[in-house]
Write a protein that holds these residues in place. Structure first.
Motif, PDB file in Angstrom:
ATOM      1  N   GLU A 162       0.832  -1.202   0.000  1.00  0.00           N
ATOM      2  CA  GLU A 162       0.000   0.000   0.000  1.00  0.00           C
ATOM      3  C   GLU A 162       0.869   1.256   0.000  1.00  0.00           C
ATOM      4  O   GLU A 162       0.620   2.204  -0.748  1.00  0.00           O
ATOM      5  N   THR A 173      -6.744   5.743  -0.310  1.00  0.00           N
ATOM      6  CA  THR A 173      -7.992   4.987  -0.477  1.00  0.00           C
ATOM      7  C   THR A 173      -7.971   4.178  -1.772  1.00  0.00           C
ATOM      8  O   THR A 173      -8.485   3.059  -1.828  1.00  0.00           O
ATOM      9  N   SER A 176      -5.670   1.136  -1.317  1.00  0.00           N
ATOM     10  CA  SER A 176      -6.348   0.115  -0.508  1.00  0.00           C
ATOM     11  C   SER A 176      -7.361  -0.659  -1.350  1.00  0.00           C
ATOM     12  O   SER A 176      -7.469  -1.885  -1.244  1.00  0.00           O
TER      13      SER A 176
END
Length: 202
Positions: A162, A173, A176
Motif C-alpha cells: 500500500e 484509499t 487500498s
C-alpha cells in the motif's frame, strides 16, 4: 557516472532497495517491474543504474534491463516528466507496452497510469515517437534475477504494498481498493505487481 552495480541485496522497502558493494551500501529507487524480479534479501544482484545529481541530493535509480533504463532516460527528457513520473510509468507497464501505446496513439491507456493526465499522455506520444531510435536497439534481456523467497507476515506485506502504491502517486484509499481483492498471502512485490496488473486491466 555509475552505470551498473553488482553486490548483495541488503534491504527492500518498495520502491527503495539497498545494495552492498564491497562494504558500501548504495540506496536505489526502482520501478515495480524491476523490484518484483529481485532476489531475496542477502542474495547477489546486478542492476543497471542511472545517477541524477541535484543541488540537494545524488539520486540513484536501478533497472533490471538495459532497455528499461534506456526508456527511463528517454522519458526524463520529455518536458514535464521527472524521474518519479518516469518510474511510475515503468511500474505501470513494461517497455513493449509503452511502445505500443505511442505507436498506436493510445493516450487512453497512458492516462490509467498515476500522474499521467490527458495532456501529459498526448505529450508523451508526440515526443517519444521521435525518441524511440535512441533506445529501441538496447538489450531487453533480463538480468539473472531470482524470485524472492523470504516473506513477511501478510499484514506487513499489505502495508508495504500500500505504501509503495502511494509513493507511485495513487491516493491511500485508491491503493487500498486496488489491494482489496488480491490474495494477501503473497510477498510485497507480488502484491504490488498484482495490483498494478489489475489496474491496467490485465
Amino acid at each position: 557516472m555509475i552505470g551498473r552495480l553488482s553486490g548483495q541485496l541488503v534491504a527492500k522497502q518498495p520502491p527503495w532497495i539497498v545494495i552492498d558493494v564491497h562494504g558500501v551500501g548504495y540506496e536505489l529507487e526502482t520501478s515495480m517491474n524491476t523490484l518484483v524480479a529481485l532476489p531475496a534479501v542477502n542474495e547477489s544482484v546486478s542492476l543497471f543504474t542511472h545517477l541524477t545529481i541535484r543541488d540537494d541530493a545524488h539520486l540513484l535509480y536501478g533497472f533490471g534491463r538495459e532497455h528499461e533504463r534506456a526508456l527511463f532516460r528517454a522519458l526524463i527528457k520529455v518536458n514535464g516528466v521527472g524521474p518519479k513520473l518516469a518510474l511510475a510509468i515503468l511500474s505501470g507497464m513494461d517497455e513493449d507496452a509503452f511502445m505500443r501505446c505511442v505507436r498506436d496513439d493510445d493516450s487512453k491507456a497512458l492516462t490509467t497510469l498515476p500522474g499521467v493526465g490527458k495532456k501529459t499522455a498526448e505529450r508523451l506520444i508526440i515526443e517519444m515517437r521521435d525518441r524511440f531510435p535512441e533506445w529501441e536497439d538496447g538489450s531487453n534481456a533480463l538480468l539473472p534475477l531470482e524470485s524472492t523467497n523470504g516473506r513477511a507476515s501478510a499484514r506487513n506485506n499489505l502495508a508495504d504494498a500500500e505504501a509503495a502504491l502511494v509513493s507511485l502517486g495513487y491516493k491511500l484509499t485508491e491503493a487500498s481498493k486496488m489491494l482489496a481483492d488480491i490474495d494477501p498471502d503473497q510477498s510485497t512485490e507480488a502484491l504490488i505487481k498484482a495490483a498494478l496488473t489489475q489496474r491496467m486491466g490485465g
